[in-house]
Design a protein around this motif. Structure first.
Motif, short mmCIF file in Angstrom:
data_model
loop_
_atom_site.label_atom_id
_atom_site.label_comp_id
_atom_site.label_asym_id
_atom_site.label_seq_id
_atom_site.Cartn_x
_atom_site.Cartn_y
_atom_site.Cartn_z
N ASP A 1 0.81 -1.22 0.00
CA ASP A 1 0.00 0.00 0.00
C ASP A 1 0.84 1.27 0.00
O ASP A 1 0.29 2.37 -0.15
N GLU A 2 2.15 1.13 0.17
CA GLU A 2 3.00 2.32 0.32
C GLU A 2 3.92 2.57 -0.86
O GLU A 2 4.46 3.66 -0.99
N VAL A 3 4.14 1.59 -1.73
CA VAL A 3 5.06 1.79 -2.84
C VAL A 3 4.46 2.75 -3.85
O VAL A 3 3.25 2.84 -4.00
N GLY A 4 5.32 3.49 -4.54
CA GLY A 4 4.84 4.42 -5.54
C GLY A 4 5.80 5.57 -5.71
O GLY A 4 6.81 5.68 -5.01
N PRO A 5 5.53 6.47 -6.66
CA PRO A 5 6.42 7.61 -6.91
C PRO A 5 6.66 8.43 -5.65
O PRO A 5 5.73 8.76 -4.92
N GLY A 6 7.93 8.72 -5.39
CA GLY A 6 8.29 9.53 -4.24
C GLY A 6 8.34 8.81 -2.92
O GLY A 6 8.79 9.37 -1.92
N ALA A 7 7.92 7.54 -2.89
CA ALA A 7 7.86 6.82 -1.62
C ALA A 7 9.07 5.94 -1.37
O ALA A 7 9.26 5.46 -0.25
N VAL A 8 9.89 5.71 -2.40
CA VAL A 8 11.04 4.82 -2.25
C VAL A 8 12.25 5.46 -2.93
O VAL A 8 12.12 6.33 -3.79
N ALA A 9 13.43 5.03 -2.51
CA ALA A 9 14.67 5.54 -3.09
C ALA A 9 15.71 4.44 -3.08
O ALA A 9 15.54 3.41 -2.44
N PHE B 1 10.25 -2.21 -5.89
CA PHE B 1 9.03 -1.60 -5.37
C PHE B 1 8.27 -0.89 -6.48
O PHE B 1 7.04 -0.91 -6.52
N GLY B 2 9.01 -0.25 -7.40
CA GLY B 2 8.36 0.39 -8.53
C GLY B 2 7.64 -0.61 -9.42
O GLY B 2 6.58 -0.33 -9.97
N THR B 3 8.22 -1.80 -9.54
CA THR B 3 7.58 -2.85 -10.34
C THR B 3 6.24 -3.25 -9.73
O THR B 3 5.24 -3.44 -10.45
N VAL B 4 6.19 -3.36 -8.41
CA VAL B 4 4.94 -3.68 -7.73
C VAL B 4 3.90 -2.60 -8.03
O VAL B 4 2.74 -2.89 -8.37
N TRP B 5 4.31 -1.35 -7.91
CA TRP B 5 3.39 -0.24 -8.17
C TRP B 5 2.94 -0.26 -9.64
O TRP B 5 1.74 -0.07 -9.93
N GLY B 6 3.88 -0.53 -10.56
CA GLY B 6 3.53 -0.58 -11.97
C GLY B 6 2.51 -1.67 -12.28
O GLY B 6 1.57 -1.46 -13.06
N LEU B 7 2.67 -2.83 -11.66
CA LEU B 7 1.69 -3.89 -11.83
C LEU B 7 0.31 -3.44 -11.34
O LEU B 7 -0.71 -3.72 -11.98
N GLY B 8 0.29 -2.74 -10.22
CA GLY B 8 -0.97 -2.23 -9.71
C GLY B 8 -1.63 -1.24 -10.66
O GLY B 8 -2.86 -1.25 -10.83
N GLN B 9 -0.81 -0.39 -11.30
CA GLN B 9 -1.35 0.57 -12.26
C GLN B 9 -1.96 -0.12 -13.47
O GLN B 9 -3.02 0.27 -13.95
N VAL B 10 -1.28 -1.15 -13.97
CA VAL B 10 -1.80 -1.87 -15.12
C VAL B 10 -3.09 -2.62 -14.75
O VAL B 10 -4.05 -2.65 -15.53
N MET B 11 -3.10 -3.21 -13.57
CA MET B 11 -4.32 -3.89 -13.12
C MET B 11 -5.47 -2.90 -13.00
O MET B 11 -6.60 -3.17 -13.42
N SER B 12 -5.19 -1.73 -12.43
CA SER B 12 -6.23 -0.71 -12.26
C SER B 12 -6.78 -0.25 -13.61
O SER B 12 -7.98 -0.05 -13.76
N ALA B 13 -5.88 -0.10 -14.59
CA ALA B 13 -6.33 0.32 -15.92
C ALA B 13 -7.25 -0.71 -16.54
O ALA B 13 -8.10 -0.38 -17.38
N ALA C 1 7.42 1.60 -13.85
CA ALA C 1 8.34 1.58 -12.71
C ALA C 1 9.58 2.39 -13.00
O ALA C 1 10.03 3.21 -12.18
N GLU C 2 10.15 2.18 -14.19
CA GLU C 2 11.39 2.87 -14.56
C GLU C 2 11.18 4.38 -14.68
O GLU C 2 11.99 5.18 -14.21
N ASN C 3 10.08 4.77 -15.32
CA ASN C 3 9.83 6.19 -15.54
C ASN C 3 9.37 6.93 -14.30
O ASN C 3 9.92 7.98 -13.94
N ASP C 4 8.37 6.40 -13.61
CA ASP C 4 7.67 7.16 -12.59
C ASP C 4 8.18 6.94 -11.17
O ASP C 4 7.99 7.79 -10.30
N VAL C 5 8.82 5.80 -10.92
CA VAL C 5 9.32 5.52 -9.58
C VAL C 5 10.84 5.68 -9.52
O VAL C 5 11.38 6.40 -8.69
N VAL C 6 11.55 5.03 -10.45
CA VAL C 6 13.00 5.19 -10.51
C VAL C 6 13.36 6.60 -10.97
O VAL C 6 14.32 7.20 -10.50
N GLY C 7 12.59 7.13 -11.92
CA GLY C 7 12.83 8.48 -12.41
C GLY C 7 13.73 8.55 -13.62
O GLY C 7 14.32 9.58 -13.90
#
Length: 388
Positions: A79-87, A94-106, A165-171
């Motif tokens: 519930d906590e992974v996402g842009p700005g939340a990890v470094a 962690f970005g991959t987890v968030w990216g999977l969630g975004q694709v599922m949501s879409a 994940a690469e674009n929005d979380v890793v940057g």
């Protein structure tokens, strides 16, 4: 064996056995550099260097990630992974987890019912060498979680997730080349990818039959895509597209270049000229591979390097020496591969000249006072998979 090593590492880090092991390869881009984020064409292939991940589900929503190459254990929750939340390095898993969630949501679904997991990574993809070690990590975890969570996502879905994940979380403002190559490649083939539509097809390389080897020359000049050099090149491309009123530089033809020169600043023009001519070189390379095979693509590889060196300005002296020396020693073609600013060159070499090219490049680096390069052959290999 890396499968055994990653299982042992998981057990040591987390005190229990893993559910399974998955892996994804690094990649070499045969031709088509910086065209991906301009909605153009690329021609990468997966290599026989991989990242393995052992994964075990948990009863809660905690995520823990560890690696053989990093001391710390990264901890978060679903519930906590996402842009700005990890470094740091844990931004990739962690970005991959968030990216999977975004694709599922879409697609109208979610990860609300997903369980947390522990993951342990082992890799033999060289880092900082332009061989996409980051995408190998992301894609190995993506295929693991696709299985473990029974998401039933397609290969293109996983490309979207790991690219987010690469674009929005890793940057890192990269295109879809790396993730597509790592997930979709097949043995003894390159992946011809249209970065606008996401459509792809395999193109046979036939290197063994042609008596050819692809050498990677790792200059050991490290680079990072999240830094300003890569972003400034992308900005130049965007300025050029805006000046011409096109959606992306994919929409500009080689015949349009001269008339476009006066409509933008010189730097933007040079960036555009590389992208436009590189797109054409990808199409020409695919045509040659389909018609006559890999022995005919050397001049296109060299032209690609010159364009990256002079128009896109992403080469460094070590890469230029690697390319020039390889060709002088008998390589059919050579070019920098990856984003540039360091990393690796590749050379297409007749099998009987591999030793000579290796020796000549090593000697040239010594003469110039460069670090000794790491030179090794790569085999076009299969994409991400479950190994155990």
């Amino acid at each position: 064996m890396s499968i055994e090593r990653v299982l042992e590492g998981f057990a040591t880090a987390f005190g229990r056995p893993a559910d399974g092991v998955w892996s994804a390869p690094g990649r070499v881009n045969l031709i088509g550099e910086h065209t991906d984020y301009n909605e153009g064409f690329v021609l990468p292939f997966a290599i026989d260097h991989r990242t393995w991940v052992a994964v075990g589900l948990r009863p809660d929503r905690t995520i823990r990630v560890a690696s053989a190459s990093v001391d710390e254990v990264g901890t978060s929750t679903l519930d906590e992974v996402g842009p700005g939340a990890v470094a740091g390095w844990s931004a990739y898993p962690f970005g991959t987890v968030w990216g999977l969630g975004q694709v599922m949501s879409a697609g109208g679904a979610s990860l609300d019912a997903a369980r947390g997991f522990d993951a342990y990574f082992v890799s033999d993809v060289p880092t900082g060498a332009g061989l996409s070690s980051s995408a190998a990590l992301e894609c190995s975890l993506a295929v693991a979680l696709n299985d473990e969570w029974a998401l039933a996502l397609s290969g293109p879905d996983l490309v979207r997730a790991t690219h987010l994940a690469e674009n929005d979380v890793v940057g890192a403002p990269t295109g879809i080349l790396d993730q597509s190559a790592s997930l979709l490649s097949e043995e003894d083939a390159a992946l011809f990818l249209d970065c606008r539509t996401g459509e792809s097809r395999t193109v046979s390389l036939g290197l063994v039959e042609a008596g050819l080897t692809i050498l990677v020359i790792d200059t050991r000049v490290t680079h990072a895509h999240a830094d300003g050099g890569y972003a400034s090149r992308r900005a130049g491309c965007e300025r050029a597209a805006a000046a011409l009123g096109v959606k992306a530089l994919r929409d500009v033809a080689v015949a349009d270049l001269e008339a476009a020169r006066g409509r933008m600043d010189e730097e933007a023009y040079l960036r555009m000229r590389h992208i436009v001519t590189e797109n054409q070189r990808v199409l020409d390379t695919v045509a040659v591979l389909d018609a006559t095979g890999a022995a005919g693509i050397g001049d296109l590889m060299v032209a690609s390097h010159v364009s990256q060196r002079d128009d896109f300005e992403v080469s460094v002296p070590e890469l230029d020496v690697a390319v020039d020396t390889s060709v002088a020693a008998g390589a059919l073609g050579a070019r920098l591969t990856g984003g540039g600013f360091g990393g690796s060159a590749i050379a297409l070499v007749p099998d009987d000249l591999v030793g000579e090219v290796t020796a000549q490049v090593t000697a040239a680096f010594a003469e110039h006072g460069f670090k000794e390069p790491k030179i090794f052959a790569v085999t076009p290999s299969a994409g991400a998979r479950r190994d155990r």
